[in-house]
Scaffold this motif. Structure first.
Motif, PDB file in Angstrom:
ATOM      1  N   LYS A   1       0.718   9.786  -0.952  1.00  0.00           N
ATOM      2  CA  LYS A   1       0.899   8.393  -1.390  1.00  0.00           C
ATOM      3  C   LYS A   1       1.362   8.344  -2.850  1.00  0.00           C
ATOM      4  O   LYS A   1       2.208   7.524  -3.220  1.00  0.00           O
ATOM      5  N   LEU A   2       0.810   9.228  -3.651  1.00  0.00           N
ATOM      6  CA  LEU A   2       1.144   9.257  -5.075  1.00  0.00           C
ATOM      7  C   LEU A   2       2.624   9.623  -5.293  1.00  0.00           C
ATOM      8  O   LEU A   2       3.370   8.873  -5.927  1.00  0.00           O
ATOM      9  N   ILE A   3       3.006  10.792  -4.758  1.00  0.00           N
ATOM     10  CA  ILE A   3       4.391  11.242  -4.990  1.00  0.00           C
ATOM     11  C   ILE A   3       5.387  10.334  -4.269  1.00  0.00           C
ATOM     12  O   ILE A   3       6.402   9.914  -4.829  1.00  0.00           O
ATOM     13  N   ALA A   4       5.070  10.021  -3.017  1.00  0.00           N
ATOM     14  CA  ALA A   4       6.005   9.215  -2.217  1.00  0.00           C
ATOM     15  C   ALA A   4       6.120   7.803  -2.785  1.00  0.00           C
ATOM     16  O   ALA A   4       7.222   7.251  -2.896  1.00  0.00           O
ATOM     17  N   GLY A   5       4.993   7.237  -3.173  1.00  0.00           N
ATOM     18  CA  GLY A   5       5.006   5.878  -3.714  1.00  0.00           C
ATOM     19  C   GLY A   5       5.836   5.811  -4.979  1.00  0.00           C
ATOM     20  O   GLY A   5       6.599   4.863  -5.199  1.00  0.00           O
ATOM     21  N   ASN A   6       5.718   6.841  -5.775  1.00  0.00           N
ATOM     22  CA  ASN A   6       6.459   6.969  -7.013  1.00  0.00           C
ATOM     23  C   ASN A   6       7.963   7.049  -6.739  1.00  0.00           C
ATOM     24  O   ASN A   6       8.763   6.324  -7.326  1.00  0.00           O
ATOM     25  N   TRP A   7       8.335   7.922  -5.800  1.00  0.00           N
ATOM     26  CA  TRP A   7       9.742   8.142  -5.498  1.00  0.00           C
ATOM     27  C   TRP A   7      10.374   6.923  -4.823  1.00  0.00           C
ATOM     28  O   TRP A   7      11.494   6.536  -5.129  1.00  0.00           O
ATOM     29  N   LEU A   8       9.620   6.305  -3.902  1.00  0.00           N
ATOM     30  CA  LEU A   8      10.172   5.151  -3.179  1.00  0.00           C
ATOM     31  C   LEU A   8       9.923   3.840  -3.935  1.00  0.00           C
ATOM     32  O   LEU A   8      10.362   2.770  -3.502  1.00  0.00           O
TER      33      LEU A   8
ATOM     34  N   GLY B   1      12.079  14.997   2.372  1.00  0.00           N
ATOM     35  CA  GLY B   1      12.725  14.130   3.356  1.00  0.00           C
ATOM     36  C   GLY B   1      12.730  12.674   2.939  1.00  0.00           C
ATOM     37  O   GLY B   1      13.484  11.857   3.490  1.00  0.00           O
ATOM     38  N   LEU B   2      11.902  12.345   1.964  1.00  0.00           N
ATOM     39  CA  LEU B   2      11.870  10.953   1.500  1.00  0.00           C
ATOM     40  C   LEU B   2      13.144  10.573   0.754  1.00  0.00           C
ATOM     41  O   LEU B   2      13.431   9.390   0.588  1.00  0.00           O
ATOM     42  N   THR B   3      13.906  11.576   0.305  1.00  0.00           N
ATOM     43  CA  THR B   3      15.197  11.236  -0.306  1.00  0.00           C
ATOM     44  C   THR B   3      16.126  10.666   0.777  1.00  0.00           C
ATOM     45  O   THR B   3      16.964   9.824   0.495  1.00  0.00           O
ATOM     46  N   VAL B   4      15.925  11.120   2.020  1.00  0.00           N
ATOM     47  CA  VAL B   4      16.678  10.556   3.137  1.00  0.00           C
ATOM     48  C   VAL B   4      16.150   9.156   3.449  1.00  0.00           C
ATOM     49  O   VAL B   4      16.904   8.196   3.619  1.00  0.00           O
ATOM     50  N   VAL B   5      14.821   9.056   3.495  1.00  0.00           N
ATOM     51  CA  VAL B   5      14.191   7.769   3.812  1.00  0.00           C
ATOM     52  C   VAL B   5      14.572   6.710   2.776  1.00  0.00           C
ATOM     53  O   VAL B   5      14.863   5.563   3.121  1.00  0.00           O
ATOM     54  N   LYS B   6      14.600   7.094   1.503  1.00  0.00           N
ATOM     55  CA  LYS B   6      14.937   6.133   0.460  1.00  0.00           C
ATOM     56  C   LYS B   6      16.327   5.536   0.688  1.00  0.00           C
ATOM     57  O   LYS B   6      16.532   4.329   0.553  1.00  0.00           O
ATOM     58  N   GLU B   7      17.262   6.400   1.059  1.00  0.00           N
ATOM     59  CA  GLU B   7      18.615   5.935   1.332  1.00  0.00           C
ATOM     60  C   GLU B   7      18.638   5.093   2.620  1.00  0.00           C
ATOM     61  O   GLU B   7      19.369   4.104   2.706  1.00  0.00           O
ATOM     62  N   ALA B   8      17.818   5.464   3.593  1.00  0.00           N
ATOM     63  CA  ALA B   8      17.756   4.691   4.842  1.00  0.00           C
ATOM     64  C   ALA B   8      17.185   3.297   4.577  1.00  0.00           C
ATOM     65  O   ALA B   8      17.665   2.303   5.123  1.00  0.00           O
TER      66      ALA B   8
ATOM     67  N   ASP C   1       3.953   0.735  -3.779  1.00  0.00           N
ATOM     68  CA  ASP C   1       2.556   1.133  -3.980  1.00  0.00           C
ATOM     69  C   ASP C   1       1.662   0.804  -2.791  1.00  0.00           C
ATOM     70  O   ASP C   1       0.454   0.946  -2.848  1.00  0.00           O
ATOM     71  N   ASP C   2       2.291   0.371  -1.690  1.00  0.00           N
ATOM     72  CA  ASP C   2       1.469  -0.001  -0.534  1.00  0.00           C
ATOM     73  C   ASP C   2       1.849   0.803   0.707  1.00  0.00           C
ATOM     74  O   ASP C   2       1.853   0.289   1.815  1.00  0.00           O
ATOM     75  N   LEU C   3       2.177   2.078   0.515  1.00  0.00           N
ATOM     76  CA  LEU C   3       2.583   2.903   1.657  1.00  0.00           C
ATOM     77  C   LEU C   3       1.436   3.093   2.638  1.00  0.00           C
ATOM     78  O   LEU C   3       0.286   3.338   2.253  1.00  0.00           O
ATOM     79  N   ASN C   4       1.819   2.983   3.911  1.00  0.00           N
ATOM     80  CA  ASN C   4       0.867   3.164   5.001  1.00  0.00           C
ATOM     81  C   ASN C   4       0.872   4.654   5.390  1.00  0.00           C
ATOM     82  O   ASN C   4       1.714   5.091   6.163  1.00  0.00           O
ATOM     83  N   VAL C   5      -0.074   5.436   4.811  1.00  0.00           N
ATOM     84  CA  VAL C   5      -0.072   6.889   5.006  1.00  0.00           C
ATOM     85  C   VAL C   5      -1.320   7.335   5.781  1.00  0.00           C
ATOM     86  O   VAL C   5      -2.441   6.925   5.467  1.00  0.00           O
ATOM     87  N   THR C   6      -1.098   8.166   6.785  1.00  0.00           N
ATOM     88  CA  THR C   6      -2.209   8.665   7.602  1.00  0.00           C
ATOM     89  C   THR C   6      -2.200  10.193   7.579  1.00  0.00           C
ATOM     90  O   THR C   6      -1.148  10.807   7.735  1.00  0.00           O
ATOM     91  N   HIS C   7      -3.371  10.787   7.410  1.00  0.00           N
ATOM     92  CA  HIS C   7      -3.466  12.240   7.477  1.00  0.00           C
ATOM     93  C   HIS C   7      -3.472  12.701   8.937  1.00  0.00           C
ATOM     94  O   HIS C   7      -4.166  12.120   9.780  1.00  0.00           O
ATOM     95  N   VAL C   8      -2.713  13.738   9.220  1.00  0.00           N
ATOM     96  CA  VAL C   8      -2.695  14.332  10.571  1.00  0.00           C
ATOM     97  C   VAL C   8      -3.115  15.793  10.443  1.00  0.00           C
ATOM     98  O   VAL C   8      -2.403  16.581   9.803  1.00  0.00           O
ATOM     99  N   PRO C   9      -4.254  16.184  11.009  1.00  0.00           N
ATOM    100  CA  PRO C   9      -4.654  17.591  10.906  1.00  0.00           C
ATOM    101  C   PRO C   9      -3.660  18.489  11.645  1.00  0.00           C
ATOM    102  O   PRO C   9      -3.227  18.147  12.752  1.00  0.00           O
TER     103      PRO C   9
END
Lengths: 272, 272
Positions: free
Chosen positions: B247-254, B15-22, B257-265
């Motif tokens: 963070k690793l994959i998304a940061g790379n694609w977008l 879905g980050l391919t959508v976010v990148k375009e957004a 390097d400062d993505l605000n990422v939270t884990h949700v169980p």
């Protein structure tokens, strides 16, 4: 219900550039078009008057039971879109937002040109729409008042047309635009000359054709698409000017020689 | 109100391919994204289950006060779009209609390829959407179950990825398609290999990127666009899997390097 036609209005034949794309992308959707040749061009008219004319045409087509109304005219969109969205009982869409969005999507260097009628340029509608999305963009706007008359007089393939286009496009020299919005639905008929004048590296955005993508989306979103795999109703064309003249230019542009065209006297258009 | 974020969900990072375009087309719109890595891939799961997961993610983001929900996952769109449009209190859009419309707009020979997950292909959603607009079109569909895992394991630039892509794309030899829909939001990460395999004359349609044009239209249509020329809220990313890995994959694609990422169980996601 979904077999109802989609309504399109324009000051003249320009809106047919939208219809042509609709016939291609949405072959099962019936067309109900009105061109206001008797009062053309809209470009130099006061916004208030363009709004009144647009409302008349909107009401005329709504009475023909359309399911969606497309203002296939930039001048009318800038003058009347918000108003008609509030007053007509069906979804109404204009050509300026689709053109702006397509340009934002296409540009790489954020330098976007806009050519349109005096009314549209004066309204600043494209510049506002583009900058509201991203202030990085720089917009270069040019009114081309001679373009609509040359299309409506069916001279859009002539040497004179080329000369007029060349003279106007000289404005963009040195601006380094990579994207140019054809911000009037008449202008795609001059596209070959325009592309030649600005060079092959400038991406031309046909605001009308982009609008069909929006029409298609809203048909899907509101569940308004025709569900059968053929048109339930014949396409119909109306003109406040000469039906024969309309048939000639429109038939030529749409490559159809059997257009169903009816003359509508301006006097019969009144506001409810 | 309009400064609220737009919500995006996917089974993973696709879905980050959508976010990148957004981020490119709508730089003033805040992003609120959730990837369901803990339960990935969605492709082989029963539609009923995908619908349930999608509803959980939709409710999770709605509770974060988003103004629009984008199902940035083809499998989830085919399983849950109609249902979520009825049950969530905000506009919901999926990726299948925008991809279909863009393909119909692009094709010249009416021969369109679709690659997607097993779930999406099995649903026939693309074929249905494309044929409902024009039966002249011929659709060639192929499930590519190996593509999502290779992207999620961050191996999408490797020799193995190229080999897998080449083997799959062999299916299209002799079909004469001129347009190919990347019907899974993970696939644009494999775009260079896909383009190489099918040749430069086939136009690739990135259904995710096309979806951003629809998001932009609906923001305009419903008057939901952020009116200020900066984001009012920081972008936020959630993952049911490892936040570090995301963070690793998304940061790379977008390229951030400062993505605000939270884990949700996953256990914390329940249906109201």
């Amino acid at each position: 219900m979904t077999s109802q036609a989609i309504g399109y209005m324009d000051s003249g034949v320009g809106g047919l550039t939208v219809v042509k794309e609709a016939l291609r992308q949405l072959p099962y959707e019936s067309v109900c078009f009105i061109g206001d040749q008797a009062r053309l061009p809209y470009g130099p008219r006061p916004a208030e008057q363009v709004r009144e004319f647009s409302e008349q045409l909107g009401q005329f087509l709504t009475a023909k039971n359309i399911k969606m109304f497309v203002i296939a005219c930039n001048t009318a969109t800038s003058a009347a879109l918000e108003y008609l969205q509030k007053t007509l009982p069906i979804p109404v869409i204009g050509v300026i937002s689709p053109g702006s969005r397509a340009a934002i999507k296409a540009t790489k260097n954020h330098r976007i040109g806009v050519i349109a009628t005096e009314g549209t340029i004066k309204s600043n509608a494209y510049e506002k729409a583009i900058l509201s999305k991203d202030l990085q963009n720089k917009v270069f706007s040019l009114a081309c008042p001679k373009f609509v008359p040359i299309v409506e007089s069916n001279e859009y393939k002539t040497k004179i047309a080329k000369q007029i286009v060349d003279e106007s496009m000289a404005y963009f020299k040195g601006t380094d635009i990579d994207t140019l919005i054809l911000g009037c639905t008449h202008y795609p008929l001059l596209k070959p000359f325009i592309q030649e004048a600005v060079g092959p590296d400038v991406k031309l955005i046909d605001s009308g054709a982009e609008t069909v993508s929006s029409v298609s989306l809203l048909l899907d979103y509101f569940n308004l698409a025709n569900e059968s795999s053929h048109k339930e109703l014949p396409d119909r064309y109306f003109s406040t000017g000469s039906a024969d003249r309309f048939k000639l230019i429109a038939g030529n542009w749409l490559e159809m020689d059997d257009l169903n065209v009816t003359h509508v006297p301006v006097e019969s258009l009144s506001l409810k």
